[in-house]
Design a protein around this motif. Sequence first.
Motif, PDB file in Angstrom:
ATOM      1  N   GLY A   1      -4.626  23.265   2.891  1.00 27.44           N
ATOM      2  CA  GLY A   1      -4.816  23.058   4.326  1.00 27.44           C
ATOM      3  C   GLY A   1      -6.271  23.238   4.745  1.00 27.44           C
ATOM      4  O   GLY A   1      -6.830  22.392   5.467  1.00 27.44           O
ATOM      5  N   SER A   2      -6.909  24.322   4.288  1.00 26.28           N
ATOM      6  CA  SER A   2      -8.281  24.580   4.748  1.00 26.28           C
ATOM      7  C   SER A   2      -9.241  23.505   4.222  1.00 26.28           C
ATOM      8  O   SER A   2     -10.158  23.082   4.931  1.00 26.28           O
ATOM      9  CB  SER A   2      -8.746  25.981   4.323  1.00 26.28           C
ATOM     10  OG  SER A   2      -8.607  26.128   2.936  1.00 26.28           O
TER      11      SER A   2
ATOM     12  N   ALA B   1       3.396  14.976   4.437  1.00 25.88           N
ATOM     13  CA  ALA B   1       3.781  16.252   3.821  1.00 25.88           C
ATOM     14  C   ALA B   1       3.407  16.253   2.354  1.00 25.88           C
ATOM     15  O   ALA B   1       3.371  15.201   1.699  1.00 25.88           O
ATOM     16  CB  ALA B   1       5.282  16.488   3.968  1.00 25.88           C
ATOM     17  N   LEU B   2       3.110  17.446   1.852  1.00 24.34           N
ATOM     18  CA  LEU B   2       2.734  17.598   0.441  1.00 24.34           C
ATOM     19  C   LEU B   2       3.922  18.156  -0.322  1.00 24.34           C
ATOM     20  O   LEU B   2       4.400  19.257  -0.031  1.00 24.34           O
ATOM     21  CB  LEU B   2       1.523  18.535   0.335  1.00 24.34           C
ATOM     22  CG  LEU B   2       0.916  18.701  -1.046  1.00 24.34           C
ATOM     23  CD1 LEU B   2       0.506  17.351  -1.652  1.00 24.34           C
ATOM     24  CD2 LEU B   2      -0.305  19.620  -0.981  1.00 24.34           C
ATOM     25  N   SER B   3       4.385  17.371  -1.288  1.00 26.04           N
ATOM     26  CA  SER B   3       5.540  17.781  -2.082  1.00 26.04           C
ATOM     27  C   SER B   3       5.136  17.827  -3.563  1.00 26.04           C
ATOM     28  O   SER B   3       3.952  17.881  -3.876  1.00 26.04           O
ATOM     29  CB  SER B   3       6.698  16.817  -1.801  1.00 26.04           C
ATOM     30  OG  SER B   3       7.885  17.317  -2.362  1.00 26.04           O
TER      31      SER B   3
ATOM     32  N   LYS C   1      -6.019  13.059  17.573  1.00 30.36           N
ATOM     33  CA  LYS C   1      -5.642  14.461  17.346  1.00 30.36           C
ATOM     34  C   LYS C   1      -4.779  14.563  16.078  1.00 30.36           C
ATOM     35  O   LYS C   1      -3.758  13.879  15.960  1.00 30.36           O
ATOM     36  CB  LYS C   1      -4.884  15.028  18.553  1.00 30.36           C
ATOM     37  CG  LYS C   1      -4.457  16.479  18.335  1.00 30.36           C
ATOM     38  CD  LYS C   1      -3.758  17.080  19.554  1.00 30.36           C
ATOM     39  CE  LYS C   1      -3.202  18.466  19.231  1.00 30.36           C
ATOM     40  NZ  LYS C   1      -2.438  19.069  20.306  1.00 30.36           N
ATOM     41  N   ILE C   2      -5.219  15.409  15.158  1.00 35.25           N
ATOM     42  CA  ILE C   2      -4.499  15.618  13.897  1.00 35.25           C
ATOM     43  C   ILE C   2      -4.177  17.101  13.796  1.00 35.25           C
ATOM     44  O   ILE C   2      -5.078  17.946  13.877  1.00 35.25           O
ATOM     45  CB  ILE C   2      -5.370  15.207  12.684  1.00 35.25           C
ATOM     46  CG1 ILE C   2      -5.831  13.753  12.828  1.00 35.25           C
ATOM     47  CG2 ILE C   2      -4.616  15.420  11.380  1.00 35.25           C
ATOM     48  CD1 ILE C   2      -6.861  13.318  11.779  1.00 35.25           C
ATOM     49  N   VAL C   3      -2.898  17.426  13.637  1.00 38.73           N
ATOM     50  CA  VAL C   3      -2.497  18.829  13.494  1.00 38.73           C
ATOM     51  C   VAL C   3      -2.188  19.101  12.031  1.00 38.73           C
ATOM     52  O   VAL C   3      -1.398  18.373  11.413  1.00 38.73           O
ATOM     53  CB  VAL C   3      -1.252  19.135  14.359  1.00 38.73           C
ATOM     54  CG1 VAL C   3      -0.804  20.574  14.155  1.00 38.73           C
ATOM     55  CG2 VAL C   3      -1.562  18.879  15.830  1.00 38.73           C
ATOM     56  N   VAL C   4      -2.817  20.132  11.480  1.00 35.29           N
ATOM     57  CA  VAL C   4      -2.538  20.508  10.091  1.00 35.29           C
ATOM     58  C   VAL C   4      -1.760  21.819  10.111  1.00 35.29           C
ATOM     59  O   VAL C   4      -2.321  22.888  10.374  1.00 35.29           O
ATOM     60  CB  VAL C   4      -3.841  20.650   9.267  1.00 35.29           C
ATOM     61  CG1 VAL C   4      -3.500  20.979   7.809  1.00 35.29           C
ATOM     62  CG2 VAL C   4      -4.671  19.374   9.349  1.00 35.29           C
TER      63      VAL C   4
ATOM     64  N   ILE D   1       0.171  16.869   9.691  1.00 29.71           N
ATOM     65  CA  ILE D   1       0.179  17.056   8.229  1.00 29.71           C
ATOM     66  C   ILE D   1       0.794  18.420   7.953  1.00 29.71           C
ATOM     67  O   ILE D   1       0.285  19.436   8.437  1.00 29.71           O
ATOM     68  CB  ILE D   1      -1.268  17.030   7.662  1.00 29.71           C
ATOM     69  CG1 ILE D   1      -2.026  15.797   8.153  1.00 29.71           C
ATOM     70  CG2 ILE D   1      -1.254  17.084   6.147  1.00 29.71           C
ATOM     71  CD1 ILE D   1      -3.505  15.779   7.738  1.00 29.71           C
ATOM     72  N   ASP D   2       1.872  18.449   7.199  1.00 32.11           N
ATOM     73  CA  ASP D   2       2.528  19.733   6.933  1.00 32.11           C
ATOM     74  C   ASP D   2       2.128  20.247   5.550  1.00 32.11           C
ATOM     75  O   ASP D   2       2.571  19.727   4.525  1.00 32.11           O
ATOM     76  CB  ASP D   2       4.051  19.578   7.029  1.00 32.11           C
ATOM     77  CG  ASP D   2       4.753  20.932   6.928  1.00 32.11           C
ATOM     78  OD1 ASP D   2       4.054  21.963   6.806  1.00 32.11           O
ATOM     79  OD2 ASP D   2       6.003  20.955   6.971  1.00 32.11           O
ATOM     80  N   LEU D   3       1.281  21.281   5.550  1.00 27.89           N
ATOM     81  CA  LEU D   3       0.807  21.887   4.297  1.00 27.89           C
ATOM     82  C   LEU D   3       1.180  23.362   4.250  1.00 27.89           C
ATOM     83  O   LEU D   3       0.531  24.160   3.580  1.00 27.89           O
ATOM     84  CB  LEU D   3      -0.711  21.716   4.183  1.00 27.89           C
ATOM     85  CG  LEU D   3      -1.192  20.256   4.198  1.00 27.89           C
ATOM     86  CD1 LEU D   3      -2.709  20.188   4.247  1.00 27.89           C
ATOM     87  CD2 LEU D   3      -0.667  19.507   2.973  1.00 27.89           C
TER      88      LEU D   3
END
Length: 250
Positions: A13-14, A93-95, A2-5, A55-57
């Motif tokens: 993200g999409s 996370a995307l920085s 399970k991967i949560v975006v 994944i935090d986008l």
Amino acid sequence: MKIVVIGGTGLIGSKTVAILRQGAHDVVAASPNSGVNTVTGEGVKEAVAGAQVVIDLANSPSFEDKAVLEFFETAGGNLLPAETAAGVGHHVALSIVAIDRTDNGYFRAKLAQEKLIEASGIPYTIIRSTQFLEFLRGIADSSADGNVVRLSPGLFQPIAAGDVAAVVAEVALAAPRNGIVEIAGPERAPFNEIVASYLKAVSDPREVVRDPEARYFGGRVEERSLVPLGEARLGHIGLDEWLRRSPTKA
Ligand SMILES: NC(=O)c1ccc[n+]([C@@H]2O[C@H](COP(=O)([O-])OP(=O)(O)OC[C@H]3O[C@@H](n4cnc5c(N)ncnc54)[C@H](OP(=O)(O)O)[C@@H]3O)[C@@H](O)[C@H]2O)c1
């Protein structure tokens, strides 16, 4: 797996969700519209339950200095403890490249986000990207005064959202680095020249003026303020190719 975006409906993200769904994964695209809000905390615990990777986008709706800092601090304060409680094994996370050596309000907020992740105890990978090609119009608009766009000649190395999403998906499926990976576009050139080429290609009549004093979101831009200093993974899509692939951006 399970991967949560978080921010799974956004630009990166999409695209990331679409790539991950090609594998045999249970991928949840989470956003306020689907009842997951990292600022209010609504739906966060339920979304991350049973997830191996988050994944935090997400991005702040406002780029104003105080609002964006509040967004990333509050979101991290809600999301990371929920992940700890759920036993999440990898937070991605995307920085942004150079946020620790170039000062502006948005970069300060992203640095605060990174610090929360590093202190969380959750295995993590932070991907620092240069600016997206999809953001060029926004940059031109935010640097425009009437028909004149003032930009620094500092070096710029924008990357296509598709290239970013490919790396995010790959990193999410790999082991946590507990560190930072840097990514950038395949071409490096002065900021003013890249934006001028873009505006010309999309028949935008605004004139770009080279101005070493021009600020980027309120911060000074020196020669290497916005580009990776060390080793970075490079995307494949340059400005011309991106324009060819996305004629609607024109
Ligand atoms: N722009 C650049 O050049 C650049 C460069 C490097 C890194 N980054 C980083 O890349 C990340 C993604 O940017 P992007 O351009 O893909 O963002 P975006 O298109 O603006 O999408 C933002 C996403 O965040 C979601 N969101 C907003 N508020 C939220 C909340 N309270 N809780 C949960 N989700 C929320 C949105 O959901 P809704 O659709 O429901 O509103 C949307 O899915 C950002 O963190 C940004 O800092 C950007």
